[in-house]
Design a protein around this motif. Structure first.
Motif, short mmCIF file in Angstrom:
data_model
loop_
_atom_site.label_atom_id
_atom_site.label_comp_id
_atom_site.label_asym_id
_atom_site.label_seq_id
_atom_site.Cartn_x
_atom_site.Cartn_y
_atom_site.Cartn_z
N ALA A 178 39.44 34.41 49.23
CA ALA A 178 39.74 35.44 48.23
C ALA A 178 38.75 35.38 47.07
O ALA A 178 38.32 36.42 46.56
CB ALA A 178 41.17 35.26 47.72
N VAL A 179 38.37 34.18 46.67
CA VAL A 179 37.40 34.03 45.59
C VAL A 179 36.05 34.59 46.01
O VAL A 179 35.41 35.36 45.28
CB VAL A 179 37.28 32.54 45.19
CG1 VAL A 179 36.07 32.32 44.28
CG2 VAL A 179 38.55 32.08 44.48
N ALA A 180 35.59 34.22 47.21
CA ALA A 180 34.29 34.70 47.68
C ALA A 180 34.28 36.22 47.80
O ALA A 180 33.34 36.89 47.34
CB ALA A 180 33.96 34.05 49.03
N ALA A 181 35.31 36.77 48.44
CA ALA A 181 35.37 38.22 48.61
C ALA A 181 35.49 38.92 47.25
O ALA A 181 34.87 39.96 47.01
CB ALA A 181 36.54 38.59 49.51
N GLY A 182 36.30 38.33 46.36
CA GLY A 182 36.49 38.95 45.04
C GLY A 182 35.21 39.04 44.25
O GLY A 182 34.95 40.05 43.57
N LEU A 183 34.38 38.02 44.32
CA LEU A 183 33.08 38.07 43.63
C LEU A 183 32.23 39.22 44.17
O LEU A 183 31.59 39.95 43.41
CB LEU A 183 32.34 36.75 43.80
CG LEU A 183 32.82 35.57 42.94
CD1 LEU A 183 32.09 34.30 43.33
CD2 LEU A 183 32.59 35.87 41.46
#
Length: 488
Positions: A178-183
């Motif tokens: 989620a962090v990677a995609a959110g960035l």
């Protein structure tokens, strides 16, 4: 910043990665991208564990194809375009299908196989640059492994996730994804914190399949990547998460780990990540053999004894000593481990992998792989010689290995021959581990092992070159890279 909730602190760290990560960390992320793509392509090859049409990776692709939708991102190998969350599902399943994916110590989870597929899907959907993709992978991988590190209980000498039968890779991997995609979707820092809060309600996975078989575990990284993409998309759409989602009374850490978690490894040094040495994700180790990482030191011991002159036909009995926690995965129940149900189940067997290392025609010394995909083919895992030898291998807990786990995976193999001779080999860090990291040549050999059967040498070299240039690649880098993986 120290007064903020844990999710906000992790989001602030990740948001700062938009401005770039240390050069060494970007290079490490590129190396992990290449390794993960190689594992994914290898899962499409001839020795993926069972009939190709019955595999979890084939099922994931069929599900994505049937669902239809807007073509935002590409599935590795097939070239099929589909919605980003579905591409993450397919690619994450491929990445974990061979159990050849990298392992972080001491959290004992596989971060890249869950985080990279989400990052690739979001990067392709948004047309991100190669540098943005690598930074997102690094940030998501860091969050993933730090959550895993928070679960380590020194008294147990194990992750509480594993003690409870929970798969830390899929649970923590969902948050990292989620962090990677959110960035890559351009979320604000506040929205990233919400994406973390949403993802904490999505991660799941139990690991009984490690003990007694079943193919569902190969879906775990795919589902984590899929859920991470969805969590980022929900946050972009205005869905919110609780600010204390990690540390709260009913939050992620207590819900999964009871009261046996530690904040220090999760939060330490988050504000000083400009120094490459502070990154935990970069300590993730690569696998040289396509099997569960707990089996690797036993394989190394068997290969060492083989080089010392031991012949498989001379073995009257053998005792494989490992740490108590790995023993439960690779040694119990003995009847199941001595006679695995499927080729994939064999990857989680200490007795089978020791027998394979002593008998395999592909086994070589430390200059290359000791076991290969062929050692887990339908023919190999039913070989009567291997099964008979596996029956004579007992897996026990060893105190020295217990003391070394999980900072390293170690083992001792004691063999008594029919003539009464006793031979022993002990390794304190398996090949590829902290004490014996794989060289660039060995990593290149692993990539060729995985990809040349499906891409051919020239096209495999093209993928290598594209990944090496990823840090300077323009917008659309993920789509161009995935296009090179198309088979046929």
């Amino acid at each position: 910043m120290s007064g903020q909730g844990y999710a906000a602190r992790l989001a602030a760290f990740a948001s700062a990665c938009r401005d770039g990560v240390p050069r060494e960390i970007a290079a490490d992320a590129a190396a992990r991208t290449l390794d993960c793509l190689g594992n994914s392509l290898g899962a499409l090859g001839a020795h993926s564990g069972e009939d190709a049409g019955a595999s979890p990776q084939a099922a994931a692709l069929a599900l994505a194809r049937a669902a239809g939708g807007v073509g935002e991102a590409t599935a590795v190998g097939s070239g099929m375009r589909m919605p980003a969350d579905r591409a993450a599902l397919v690619n994450g399943t491929l990445a974990h299908a061979l159990d050849f994916d990298d392992t972080h110590l001491p959290s004992v989870l596989h971060p890249t196989a869950a985080v990279l597929p989400a990052a690739l899907a979001a990067a392709e959907a948004t047309g991100a640059t190669g540098a943005a993709l690598l930074a997102a992978l690094a940030a998501g991988g860091e969050v993933c492994v730090r959550l895993g590190m928070a679960s380590y209980d020194p008294g147990l000498r194990n992750s509480v996730f594993f003690e409870k039968g929970l798969h830390a890779t899929s649970i923590c991997g969902t948050v990292g994804a989620a962090v990677a995609a959110g960035l890559l979707y351009g979320l604000t820092t506040a929205e990233l914190a919400h994406a973390i809060g949403i993802a904490c309600s999505m991660g799941a996975g139990v690991i009984e399949a490690n003990r007694t078989g079943g193919s569902v575990k190969r879906l775990h990284c795919g589902w984590a990547a899929h859920s991470g993409v969805c969590a980022a998309q929900f946050a972009a759409g205005g869905v919110t998460g609780p600010p204390t989602v990690l540390e709260g009374r009913f939050g992620f850490l207590t819900a999964f780990l009871d009261e046996r978690w530690t904040a220090q490894p999760l939060l330490a040094g988050l504000e000083e990540m400009g120094a490459a040495g502070n990154w935990q994700y970069a300590r993730t180790v690569f696998k040289p053999y396509p099997s569960n990482h707990f089996t690797h030191p036993g394989i190394d011991c068997a290969l060492a004894l083989r080089r010392a002159g031991l012949r498989a036909e001379d073995v009257a009995s053998a005792q494989l000593g490992v740490a108590a926690a790995p023993r439960r995965t690779i040694g119990e129940p003995h009847a199941e481990k001595a006679r695995p149900r499927t080729p994939y189940h064999a990857k989680f067997s200490g007795p089978y992998t020791v027998a394979a290392a002593l008998l395999s025609e592909t086994a070589v010394d430390g200059a290359g792989p000791g076991l290969r995909h062929a050692d887990f083919s339908p023919e190999a895992f039913t070989d009567p010689r291997r099964l008979a030898l596996a029956e004579r291998v007992e897996v026990v807990a060893d105190p020295q290995c217990d003391a070394e786990f999980p900072q390293a995976f170690s083992a001792v193999l004691r063999v008594r021959t029919h003539s009464g001779q006793v031979m022993q080999s002990r390794v304190t860090s398996s090949l590829g581990g902290p004490g014996m990291p794989l060289t660039r040549a060995q990593l290149a050999g692993k990539f060729r092992l995985n990809t040349e059967p499906v891409l051919g040498a020239a096209r495999a070299d093209g993928v290598v070159e594209a990944v090496r240039a990823l840090g300077g690649a323009p917008r659309g880098a993920a789509g161009a890279l995935l296009g090179l993986t198309r088979i046929g």
